[in-house]
Scaffold this active site. Structure first.
Site, short mmCIF file in Angstrom:
data_model
loop_
_atom_site.label_atom_id
_atom_site.label_comp_id
_atom_site.label_asym_id
_atom_site.label_seq_id
_atom_site.Cartn_x
_atom_site.Cartn_y
_atom_site.Cartn_z
N ARG A 164 16.09 -47.76 -59.60
CA ARG A 164 16.12 -46.75 -58.54
C ARG A 164 15.30 -45.51 -58.92
O ARG A 164 15.69 -44.38 -58.65
CB ARG A 164 17.56 -46.33 -58.22
CG ARG A 164 18.41 -47.43 -57.63
CD ARG A 164 17.90 -47.85 -56.25
NE ARG A 164 18.91 -48.61 -55.54
CZ ARG A 164 19.06 -49.93 -55.65
NH1 ARG A 164 18.26 -50.63 -56.44
NH2 ARG A 164 19.99 -50.55 -54.95
N SER A 239 23.95 -47.64 -50.39
CA SER A 239 24.65 -47.14 -51.58
C SER A 239 24.48 -45.63 -51.65
O SER A 239 23.35 -45.15 -51.65
CB SER A 239 24.04 -47.72 -52.85
OG SER A 239 24.02 -49.11 -52.83
N GLU A 335 22.53 -41.55 -55.17
CA GLU A 335 21.26 -42.24 -55.05
C GLU A 335 20.47 -41.60 -53.90
O GLU A 335 19.26 -41.56 -53.92
CB GLU A 335 21.55 -43.72 -54.74
CG GLU A 335 20.32 -44.57 -54.69
CD GLU A 335 20.56 -45.89 -54.00
OE1 GLU A 335 20.47 -45.94 -52.75
OE2 GLU A 335 20.83 -46.87 -54.70
#
Ligand code: EPU
Length: 339
Positions: A164, A239, A335
């Site tokens: 990520r 997420s 995130e």
């Protein structure tokens, strides 16, 4: 290029947060992007792609540039008959791109089916799911400098992809606008990846032993639809937190108290644990505070049940972070980008 003054950003972010922009500018070509950069002060620009990885907690008193560049171009087949380079404009919807590949028989992105967002924003956080990350199919991308409008090409190495993570989130944060991505895809000998538990289970249920890219994509769509809310029906950003990475020592202690904790070893000394599991154990799964809530089938996903403000969702996120830290001693970080 079309302009819309003092407009709501509600339909530009998948959380469905109703904040105002000073003005929305729609860029439909690289030249549009370059023109906007030349005309406006760079600090007055706010770039938006699919709006699927952001939480807006306040009005954006800036020119919001909506990257809306479309199109697909087959670049070349420089690596023999089995591989193809496909250039995709940054404003194409990610899942539409995956469907385009499946329809044309191009392999590589089937595990990344149904991820919200646009092609141009996918490299920023190196999107990933079910054992595949964007970096596995990435060849290069074109990006316009927010400082002077020049168009630059970034190779795989230049992007410094991690979990990520990429150069666009670290040393070059907010410095480039990705206008197109070139993918390296397979034409025949597809590298089918079904090791990820849920995919193999879904295919086994259907008695599929030698899946095609379409069958893998369908399995991923089925799994995601069962667990993840559709942003068109209920606002969310996938997420919300990243899965935290902890040391083997910390993990061993944790496992004494929680023998069932799921985990993924990374290298020799680090362990990634699912934030969704930690949040569920902290008692938040399916909980609702006004219109801000935690999804009932996947605790990693925060949802807007209707008219939650960005601040209400952020307050919930902070509360979750605090309680996970209190219970497990682990810090979980968002995130999504919070503005
Ligand atoms: N789990 C729970 N409770 C929950 C959620 C998960 O106990 O409420 C447990 C599951 O049982 C499982 C483990 O946590 O043992 C992992 O869950 P899952 O397979 O759903 O994956 P994840 O780690 O929660 C990551 C990505 C997802 C991606 C999936 C599948 C991150 C932050 N998220 O989620 O990405 O789809 O793996 O590969 O890495 C996204 O980024 O928007 C996204 C959905």
């Amino acid at each position: 290029m079309s302009d819309q003054k003092k407009a709501s950003l509600k339909k530009y972010n998948t959380f469905g947060i109703d904040v105002q922009a000073r003005e929305i500018l729609s860029a439909t070509s690289v030249e549009d992007v370059q023109r906007i950069i030349k005309e406006k002060d760079p600090s007055e620009l706010f770039i938006i792609g699919g709006g699927s990885n952001m939480l807006l907690t306040q009005d954006i008193d800036k020119y919001v540039v909506h990257i809306n560049i479309k199109g697909y171009t087959v670049v070349d087949m420089p690596f023999g008959e089995n591989e193809l380079l496909l250039n995709v404009a940054g404003g194409e919807n990610w899942h539409d791109f995956v469907c385009y590949c499946i329809d044309h028989g191009y392999g590589g992105v089937e595990n990344l089916s149904l991820i919200p967002g646009n092609v141009g924003t996918a490299p920023i956080q190196n999107i990933g799911a079910y054992g595949v990350e964007l970096k596995d199919v990435f060849y290069q991308c074109g990006a316009v400098s927010r400082k002077d409008g020049t168009l630059r090409t970034f190779s795989l190495e230049d992007c410094k992809f991690g979990y990520r993570d990429s150069v666009f989130k670290t040393e070059l944060k907010d410095q480039y606008i990705i206008t197109s991505v070139t993918f390296k895809l397979t034409l025949k000998d597809h590298k089918i990846k079904t090791e990820y538990g849920a995919i193999s289970d879904t295919l086994a249920e259907q008695e599929i032993t030698n899946p095609t890219i379409k069958e893998v994509s369908d399995a991923v769509i089925k799994i995601r639809q069962e667990k993840l809310p559709d942003p068109k029906k209920i606002g969310n950003s996938g997420s919300f937190f990243k899965n935290p990475v902890i040391s083997q020592t910390v993990f061993s202690e944790l496992r004494k108290n929680y023998p069932d904790i799921p985990y993924y070893p990374i290298g020799s000394d680090q362990i990634k644990v699912p934030a969704g599991w930690l949040i569920e154990q902290a008692g938040f799964k399916g909980k609702r505070f006004g219109d801000a809530g935690v999804h009932d089938k996947q605790a990693l996903v925060l949802v807007n049940h209707g008219n939650a403000t960005g601040s209400e969702i952020w307050a919930l996120a902070v509360r979750i972070q605090d309680e996970v830290k209190e219970k497990f001693g682990i810090i979980i970080s968002p995130e999504v980008n919070v503005f």
